[in-house]
Design a protein around this motif. Structure first.
Motif, short mmCIF file in Angstrom:
data_model
loop_
_atom_site.label_atom_id
_atom_site.label_comp_id
_atom_site.label_asym_id
_atom_site.label_seq_id
_atom_site.Cartn_x
_atom_site.Cartn_y
_atom_site.Cartn_z
N TRP A 154 -10.45 2.71 -8.11
CA TRP A 154 -10.68 1.76 -7.03
C TRP A 154 -9.42 1.03 -6.59
CZ3 TRP A 154 -15.12 2.98 -5.25
CH2 TRP A 154 -16.14 3.40 -6.09
N ASP A 155 -8.33 1.20 -7.32
CA ASP A 155 -7.08 0.51 -6.99
C ASP A 155 -6.30 1.32 -5.95
OD1 ASP A 155 -5.18 -1.45 -7.01
OD2 ASP A 155 -4.18 -0.72 -8.82
N GLN A 156 -6.79 1.31 -4.73
CA GLN A 156 -6.19 2.05 -3.62
C GLN A 156 -5.86 1.05 -2.50
OE1 GLN A 156 -5.68 5.35 -3.89
NE2 GLN A 156 -6.65 5.33 -5.90
N PRO A 157 -4.88 1.38 -1.68
CA PRO A 157 -4.54 0.48 -0.56
C PRO A 157 -5.51 0.63 0.62
CG PRO A 157 -3.06 2.34 -0.59
CD PRO A 157 -3.94 2.49 -1.80
N PRO A 191 -9.94 -6.02 0.32
CA PRO A 191 -9.37 -4.97 -0.52
C PRO A 191 -10.46 -4.24 -1.32
CG PRO A 191 -8.20 -7.03 -0.84
CD PRO A 191 -9.38 -7.33 0.01
N LEU A 192 -10.23 -2.94 -1.55
CA LEU A 192 -11.25 -2.10 -2.18
C LEU A 192 -11.56 -2.51 -3.62
CD1 LEU A 192 -13.07 0.38 -1.94
CD2 LEU A 192 -11.14 1.76 -2.71
N LEU A 193 -10.57 -2.89 -4.41
CA LEU A 193 -10.80 -3.20 -5.82
C LEU A 193 -11.77 -4.38 -6.03
CD1 LEU A 193 -10.21 -2.56 -8.79
CD2 LEU A 193 -8.22 -4.06 -8.63
N PRO A 194 -11.56 -5.53 -5.38
CA PRO A 194 -12.54 -6.61 -5.58
C PRO A 194 -13.94 -6.26 -5.06
CG PRO A 194 -10.51 -7.48 -4.64
CD PRO A 194 -10.40 -5.99 -4.63
N VAL A 195 -14.00 -5.52 -3.98
CA VAL A 195 -15.31 -5.11 -3.45
C VAL A 195 -16.01 -4.20 -4.45
CG1 VAL A 195 -16.46 -3.80 -1.62
CG2 VAL A 195 -14.64 -5.41 -1.04
N ALA A 196 -15.27 -3.26 -5.03
CA ALA A 196 -15.85 -2.36 -6.02
C ALA A 196 -16.30 -3.12 -7.26
CB ALA A 196 -14.85 -1.27 -6.38
#
Length: 81
Positions: free
Chosen positions: A31-34, A41-46
């Motif tokens: 999930w750590d993608q730009p 940002p994708l990481l906090p949403v995931a």
């Protein structure tokens, strides 16, 4: 024997294990993608989506198991004191 309300221990252990695996470092790299989702940002949403999914699964399992026991409980409002 005392009746226990709530989900069985195996289900709770499986949910705990799933949470441990989903929040573990190697899978978080996926999930750590730009990328962004609706500007976030994708990481906090995931992370939030995984957390909500685990809470929803626990609520579903608890309601499904405990729902039958709640109907069998006596109503204390009709007891004369």
């Amino acid at each position: 024997m005392r009746r226990r309300d709530g989900p069985p221990a195996q289900v709770l252990l499986a949910l705990c294990g799933a949470g441990f695996l989903l929040f573990n470092f190697p899978l978080l790299l996926v999930w750590d993608q730009p990328l962004t989702v609706l500007g976030l940002p994708l990481l906090p949403v995931a992370l939030f989506a995984i957390w909500v999914g685990l809470v929803a699964a626990l609520a579903w399992v608890s309601a499904r198991r405990g729902g039958r026991g709640a109907k069998e409980a006596p109503d204390d409002s009709k007891v004369d004191r």
